[in-house]
Write a protein that holds these residues in place. Structure first.
Motif, PDB file in Angstrom:
ATOM      1  N   LEU A  16      89.260  45.228  -6.286  1.00  0.00           N
ATOM      2  CA  LEU A  16      90.091  44.897  -5.141  1.00  0.00           C
ATOM      3  C   LEU A  16      91.411  44.290  -5.591  1.00  0.00           C
ATOM      4  O   LEU A  16      91.480  43.602  -6.606  1.00  0.00           O
ATOM      5  N   LYS A  17      92.419  44.533  -4.840  1.00  0.00           N
ATOM      6  CA  LYS A  17      93.728  43.977  -5.146  1.00  0.00           C
ATOM      7  C   LYS A  17      94.281  43.298  -3.902  1.00  0.00           C
ATOM      8  O   LYS A  17      94.113  43.777  -2.792  1.00  0.00           O
ATOM      9  N   ILE A  18      94.926  42.189  -4.115  1.00  0.00           N
ATOM     10  CA  ILE A  18      95.596  41.531  -2.991  1.00  0.00           C
ATOM     11  C   ILE A  18      96.840  40.854  -3.527  1.00  0.00           C
ATOM     12  O   ILE A  18      96.861  40.333  -4.644  1.00  0.00           O
ATOM     13  N   ASP A  19      97.869  40.896  -2.764  1.00  0.00           N
ATOM     14  CA  ASP A  19      99.144  40.324  -3.145  1.00  0.00           C
ATOM     15  C   ASP A  19      99.446  39.173  -2.199  1.00  0.00           C
ATOM     16  O   ASP A  19      99.180  39.278  -0.994  1.00  0.00           O
ATOM     17  N   PRO A  20      99.977  38.057  -2.726  1.00  0.00           N
ATOM     18  CA  PRO A  20     100.355  36.977  -1.814  1.00  0.00           C
ATOM     19  C   PRO A  20     101.258  37.439  -0.677  1.00  0.00           C
ATOM     20  O   PRO A  20     101.310  36.820   0.383  1.00  0.00           O
ATOM     21  N   LYS A  21     101.954  38.554  -0.891  1.00  0.00           N
ATOM     22  CA  LYS A  21     102.810  39.095   0.157  1.00  0.00           C
ATOM     23  C   LYS A  21     101.996  39.653   1.324  1.00  0.00           C
ATOM     24  O   LYS A  21     102.549  39.961   2.380  1.00  0.00           O
ATOM     25  N   ASP A  22     100.698  39.809   1.105  1.00  0.00           N
ATOM     26  CA  ASP A  22      99.839  40.307   2.175  1.00  0.00           C
ATOM     27  C   ASP A  22      99.546  39.237   3.218  1.00  0.00           C
ATOM     28  O   ASP A  22      98.800  39.486   4.169  1.00  0.00           O
ATOM     29  N   GLU A  23     100.107  38.063   3.045  1.00  0.00           N
ATOM     30  CA  GLU A  23      99.893  37.001   4.024  1.00  0.00           C
ATOM     31  C   GLU A  23     100.406  37.445   5.385  1.00  0.00           C
ATOM     32  O   GLU A  23     101.413  38.139   5.498  1.00  0.00           O
ATOM     33  N   GLN A  24      99.697  37.039   6.418  1.00  0.00           N
ATOM     34  CA  GLN A  24     100.072  37.363   7.786  1.00  0.00           C
ATOM     35  C   GLN A  24     100.232  36.062   8.569  1.00  0.00           C
ATOM     36  O   GLN A  24      99.826  34.988   8.116  1.00  0.00           O
ATOM     37  N   TRP A  25     100.825  36.171   9.749  1.00  0.00           N
ATOM     38  CA  TRP A  25     101.181  34.967  10.498  1.00  0.00           C
ATOM     39  C   TRP A  25     100.769  35.107  11.963  1.00  0.00           C
ATOM     40  O   TRP A  25     100.924  36.166  12.568  1.00  0.00           O
ATOM     41  N   TYR A  26     100.255  34.028  12.486  1.00  0.00           N
ATOM     42  CA  TYR A  26      99.781  33.977  13.866  1.00  0.00           C
ATOM     43  C   TYR A  26     100.524  32.879  14.616  1.00  0.00           C
ATOM     44  O   TYR A  26     100.683  31.767  14.098  1.00  0.00           O
ATOM     45  N   THR A  27     100.992  33.172  15.818  1.00  0.00           N
ATOM     46  CA  THR A  27     101.685  32.172  16.625  1.00  0.00           C
ATOM     47  C   THR A  27     100.661  31.237  17.256  1.00  0.00           C
ATOM     48  O   THR A  27      99.873  31.652  18.111  1.00  0.00           O
ATOM     49  N   GLN A  28     100.687  29.985  16.816  1.00  0.00           N
ATOM     50  CA  GLN A  28      99.680  29.003  17.185  1.00  0.00           C
ATOM     51  C   GLN A  28     100.284  27.893  18.045  1.00  0.00           C
ATOM     52  O   GLN A  28     101.460  27.552  17.886  1.00  0.00           O
ATOM     53  N   LYS A  29      99.484  27.343  18.947  1.00  0.00           N
ATOM     54  CA  LYS A  29      99.933  26.200  19.744  1.00  0.00           C
ATOM     55  C   LYS A  29      99.979  24.938  18.889  1.00  0.00           C
ATOM     56  O   LYS A  29      99.143  24.739  18.012  1.00  0.00           O
ATOM     57  N   LEU A  30     100.951  24.076  19.177  1.00  0.00           N
ATOM     58  CA  LEU A  30     101.036  22.808  18.452  1.00  0.00           C
ATOM     59  C   LEU A  30      99.956  21.845  18.923  1.00  0.00           C
ATOM     60  O   LEU A  30      99.259  21.233  18.117  1.00  0.00           O
ATOM     61  N   ASP A  31      99.800  21.714  20.241  1.00  0.00           N
ATOM     62  CA  ASP A  31      98.834  20.761  20.793  1.00  0.00           C
ATOM     63  C   ASP A  31      97.924  21.481  21.783  1.00  0.00           C
ATOM     64  O   ASP A  31      98.328  21.828  22.885  1.00  0.00           O
ATOM     65  N   HIS A  32      96.697  21.700  21.359  1.00  0.00           N
ATOM     66  CA  HIS A  32      95.748  22.422  22.197  1.00  0.00           C
ATOM     67  C   HIS A  32      95.235  21.603  23.376  1.00  0.00           C
ATOM     68  O   HIS A  32      94.634  22.159  24.299  1.00  0.00           O
TER      69      HIS A  32
END
Length: 496
Positions: free
Chosen positions: A45-61
């Motif tokens: 398997l190969k993975i690159d740190p560039k494969d990081e993804q981002w999710y829009t999260q609430k600051l205060d739930h």
């Protein structure tokens, strides 16, 4: 806490952090309590740190009127995923989420066996997941285990929608050390979202004075040689006499290569904790098959430090404890040992994301000062490291770093809330497997037999912190091999 909590620091950060806090600080190695696994030469398997993804999260739930959001980092590996397969959720902890976990570690083997989708969510305020512009006290109010669990809940829904999952895709949460606690607590608080939980080396209740930590360190050293503890105690007694005079303090600064002189009682206490930390870190991660800054330090074990403390070619226990310090400083390329109290307070008081404390030291200290305690004190007489760093010494640090309001009362109330909120020793979550090793000092705060509410457990006599989570090794004890088989079979039973 990083099996949650490890001793690792990325080589690219090596110079930047070389003269920051000690590698092992308050039970947390730099990088977090869960260390990165070794990279297998056979990995397909190969993975690159560039494969990081981002999710829009609430600051205060917990404030519906607060609509602020931020970007939270996550990773995905769908190599083995099949329709209706489970979702394995690796929970990030008090350090950067290392993408190597997406191709290495036992959970990847379990994913192949059970055809799972693997996702890993980085914990808010650690790694690259920066919810606020800095780490000021006013912003750290959004750093808590409750907010982290709510992050997991909203992330769950996001992944369900993005990957078009259904109720047939059962979720299994996975974590080691503090993330192990979060894994069990996620199952407790959001049982409709996660079907089962693996909790490795997970402290399950908070307390101010975690004096049993050093008691387990003593026991673990004794498992190799009881004489090791005797030699440590002799050396500590010599040091105790030396700090009483200026000449002695000057000698200690020279031989231990301290960055700062020992001037105040706080310096004395901090120095003794740093000396004990040399042994604590080795014990906590003894023979755990993980990387120490690449390949460095993997052979620094209980055997190594105890053999050094019993080395008859060195004249006395004092020279031997200095040698242990030399060995560890060489491994981590430290030019001097940063054990000065004001230096520590100054570093941990900095609020910029560019400061060395933002690696996780300031954030984890905050969490211990408001939620957990976990202070590894020298209060017990059943350990060889003296009595210079009582629980009150750590409580004082909370106020010195974050302000006078961070008092003993605030901490006591915070711990009481934590234990009430999650159940503490009366944990009532279900379908949780607790995995611990006797060598690991953190097992004293977990379930090692007969967990409440008919949960399952594995307790190994020869393993340390989060050992079950790392890749296989030819030197693994049979009980560790058997434990991993039981973990996989337990997952299989949950998925039936």
């Amino acid at each position: 806490m990083k099996c949650i909590s490890g001793y690792i620091i990325l080589l690219i950060s090596y110079v930047y952090f070389a003269n920051a806090l000690p590698f092992f600080f308050h039970g947390r190695p730099r990088g977090g309590m869960l260390g990165s696994p070794k990279v297998s030469k056979l990995s397909s398997l190969k993975i690159d740190p560039k494969d990081e993804q981002w999710y829009t999260q609430k600051l205060d739930h917990f404030n519906p009127a607060d609509s602020r959001t931020w970007q939270q980092r996550y990773f995905v590996n769908d190599k083995y995923f099949k329709t209706n397969g489970p979702i394995f959720l690796m929970i990030g902890g008090e350090g950067s989420a290392d993408p190597i976990w997406m191709v290495e570690g036992q959970w990847i083997k379990y994913a192949e066996e059970h055809q799972a989708l693997c996702v890993m969510l980085e914990h808010r305020f650690y790694g690259k997941s920066h919810p606020t512009e800095d780490l000021s006290v006013s912003n750290l109010q959004y750093l808590s285990s409750e907010q982290a669990l709510a992050d997991l809940a909203t992330f769950h829904q996001y992944i369900v929608e993005k990957h078009m999952l259904s109720n047939k895709n059962r979720w299994i949460s996975i974590g080691g050390s503090y993330p192990g606690s979060l894994s069990a607590w996620f199952r407790l608080k959001y049982p409709h979202l996660v079907y089962g939980a693996l909790a490795a080396s997970a402290p399950m209740w908070g307390l101010v004075d975690f004096q049993d930590y050093l008691v387990v360190v003593r026991d673990s050293l004794s498992s190799y040689s009881e004489k090791c503890n005797g030699a440590i105690n002799e050396a500590i007694n010599v040091i105790q006499d030396m700090v009483k005079s200026q000449t002695g303090r000057d000698t200690l600064k020279k031989v231990f290569r301290l960055c700062d002189a020992i001037e105040t009682q706080d310096d004395v206490d901090n120095f003794f904790e740093a000396v004990a930390g040399n042994f604590e870190g080795v014990v906590q991660y003894n023979n755990d098959n993980r990387a120490f800054e690449g390949a460095l330090g993997t052979n620094i074990t209980i055997k190594v430090v105890c053999d050094t403390m019993l080395d008859s070619t060195l004249p006395d226990p004092f020279s031997r404890i200095v040698k242990v310090n030399d060995i560890l400083m060489a491994v981590y390329n430290q030019s001097c040992l940063d054990a000065g109290y004001q230096s520590m307070i100054s570093q941990l008081s900095k609020t910029s994301w560019n400061d060395s404390a933002s690696e996780g030291g300031r954030q984890w200290t905050y969490q211990t000062c408001v939620e957990f305690g976990f202070f590894q004190s020298s209060n017990s007489t059943m350990q060889p490291f003296g009595n210079n760093f009582p629980a009150s010494f750590f409580v004082k640090q909370c106020a010195d770093i974050f302000g006078a309001t961070f008092s003993a009362d605030l901490l006591t109330n915070g711990i009481a809330f934590t234990n009430s909120y999650y159940g503490g020793e009366m944990f009532q979550g279900s379908r949780v497997l607790f995995i611990n090793g006797a060598i690991d000092p953190w097992h004293a705060l977990s379930f090692t037999s007969s967990p409440p509410n008919n949960n399952s457990f594995i307790f190994m006599s020869t393993t340390a912190h989060c050992a079950d989570m790392y890749p296989d090794s030819d030197s693994d004890p049979q009980e560790l091999t058997d434990a991993r088989k039981k973990i996989s079979s337990t997952i299989g039973e949950w998925l039936q």
